[in-house]
Design an enzyme around this catalytic site. Structure first.
Site, mmCIF file in Angstrom:
data_model
loop_
_atom_site.group_PDB
_atom_site.id
_atom_site.type_symbol
_atom_site.label_atom_id
_atom_site.label_comp_id
_atom_site.label_asym_id
_atom_site.label_seq_id
_atom_site.Cartn_x
_atom_site.Cartn_y
_atom_site.Cartn_z
ATOM 1 N N HIS A 60 -3.358 7.525 1.696
ATOM 2 C CA HIS A 60 -3.766 6.182 1.289
ATOM 3 C C HIS A 60 -5.181 5.951 1.800
ATOM 4 C CE1 HIS A 60 -3.996 1.998 0.582
ATOM 5 N NE2 HIS A 60 -3.790 1.626 1.827
ATOM 6 N N ASN B 19 -10.132 0.065 -0.570
ATOM 7 C CA ASN B 19 -8.669 0.120 -0.475
ATOM 8 C C ASN B 19 -8.084 -0.488 -1.757
ATOM 9 O OD1 ASN B 19 -5.966 -0.244 0.109
ATOM 10 N ND2 ASN B 19 -6.315 -1.004 2.178
ATOM 11 N N CYS C 128 0.818 -1.222 0.000
ATOM 12 C CA CYS C 128 0.000 0.000 0.000
ATOM 13 C C CYS C 128 0.850 1.270 0.000
ATOM 14 C CB CYS C 128 -0.946 0.005 1.187
ATOM 15 S SG CYS C 128 -2.105 -1.365 1.128
#
Ligand code: UT7
Length: 323
Positions: free
Chosen positions: A250, A280, A114
């Site tokens: 993020h 996500n 990520c």
């Protein structure tokens, strides 16, 4: 004068299929209410059968080129941040290179889960600052739907697919923190936490594997590490949170996004939020949010932006740039 990596184009691509939270209620012991309240996610996009990471990355890159009014021949390098490449090798980046019809330059992938896009931006900035490249296409692209365990309600409702791209160009700037372009970066990892978020398979273990996450443990690290890395990068640029126009975080969980903004002393009015619509998307989430934020009219030339991300590794980091 200082050679800076300045954003001259953005683009993103989301696969056509949109999956609302309620769809999971049919197969899992979960509810739209739980997903919404615990994560902020309302829907996500899933790639079609046969649609790959490099397909989505190439579409995002084409849009970034069009936005900049440039063609693939104008680009020296492609960096793709991904943990879900089409094949073990060659890199997704070389596949994008071919899909764009680019026959010169170089292309490679960066894998920091990520945090991948922050790592990729930092690498691209260094390539530009050192004179090795003048224009770098930096892409985050993921098909996390391929590594979900659809029986694990604690993970499969959280992730989505998509791609975002930024075209960076070398520009001579005065060399102050009022410059446009990437002003500072901060990268970190701590492999002691590798068991908090991982895929239980890979080439040398003979399986593709599924994503496994101790979500509440990752959560405990997230807010503190994200605020800290963002402040470190700001400090390196000789700036502070008070100078920030937009945090582009993020997009994993709205509670992490809110907690980080609060810890930095910033209002949610200064945060670009897309988690409700994308879920996500790992390394794709920041370039998706930057591109969407620009399209919404939130991000404008001259704005000071901090991006920050954390994920498997743990790996985390931040980039400070002026748009
Ligand atoms: O992008 C990479 C970095 N990743 C992240 O940043 C993710 C960080 N973590 C998170 O976003 C959150 O921890 C989650 C959204 C994953 C979970 O939220 P939480 O508030 O930390 O919940 P929890 O894991 O502590 O679970 C609370 C309860 C548990 O039940 P018990 O043990 O309290 O009875 C879970 O079994 O919620 C249960 N649960 C669910 N219930 C309904 C877990 N998933 C679900 C679900 N639907 N989908």
């Amino acid at each position: 004068m200082t050679r800076r990596a300045v954003v001259v184009g953005t683009g993103h691509y989301l696969p056509q299929r949109v999956v609302e939270n309620a769809e999971f209620e049919a197969t899992l012991d979960t509810t739209d209410e739980w997903i919404r309240s615990r994560s902020g996610i309302e829907r996500r996009h899933f790639a079609a059968e046969g649609e790959t990471t490099s397909d989505m990355a190439a579409k995002a890159a084409e849009r970034a080129l069009a936005d900049a009014g440039l063609t693939a021949d104008d680009v020296d390098a492609i960096v793709v941040a991904t943990s879900t490449p089409d094949l073990t090798f060659p890199s997704a980046a070389t596949m994008v290179q071919s899909k764009l019809g680019m026959t010169k330059g170089f292309a490679f992938d960066v894998q920091a889960v990520c945090a991948g896009f922050v790592y990729a931006l930092s690498n691209a900035s260094a390539l530009i600052a050192s004179g090795q490249a003048s224009r770098v296409m930096v892409i985050g692209a993921e098909t996390f739907s391929r590594i979900m365990d659809w029986t694990d309600r604690s993970t499969c409702v959280l992730f989505g697919d998509g791609a975002g791209a930024l075209l960076l160009e070398a520009q001579e700037q005065p060399g102050t923190n009022k410059d446009r372009g990437i002003l500072a970066t901060d990268l970190n990892s701590d492999g002691r936490y590798k068991d908090l978020l991982y895929v239980d398979g890979g080439v040398s273990t003979h399986t593709t594997g599924h994503l496994r996450m101790q979500g509440n443990q990752v959560f405990r690290h997230a807010v503190e590490k994200l605020a800290s890395t963002a402040n470190t990068a700001l400090d390196r640029a000789g700036l502070s949170a008070a100078d920030v126009d937009w945090i582009v975080p993020h997009q994993a969980n709205i509670r992490i996004i809110q907690g980080t903004a609060k810890k930095m002393g910033l209002s949610m009015d200064n945060v670009v939020v897309t988690v409700q619509d994308h879920g996500n998307t790992s390394a794709a989430s920041i370039p998706l949010a930057l591109s969407v934020g620009k399209d919404r009219g939130q991000i404008k030339e001259g704005d000071l932006i901090v991006t920050e991300a954390i994920g498997g590794g743990l790996a985390w980091g931040a980039v400070v740039l002026r748009w």
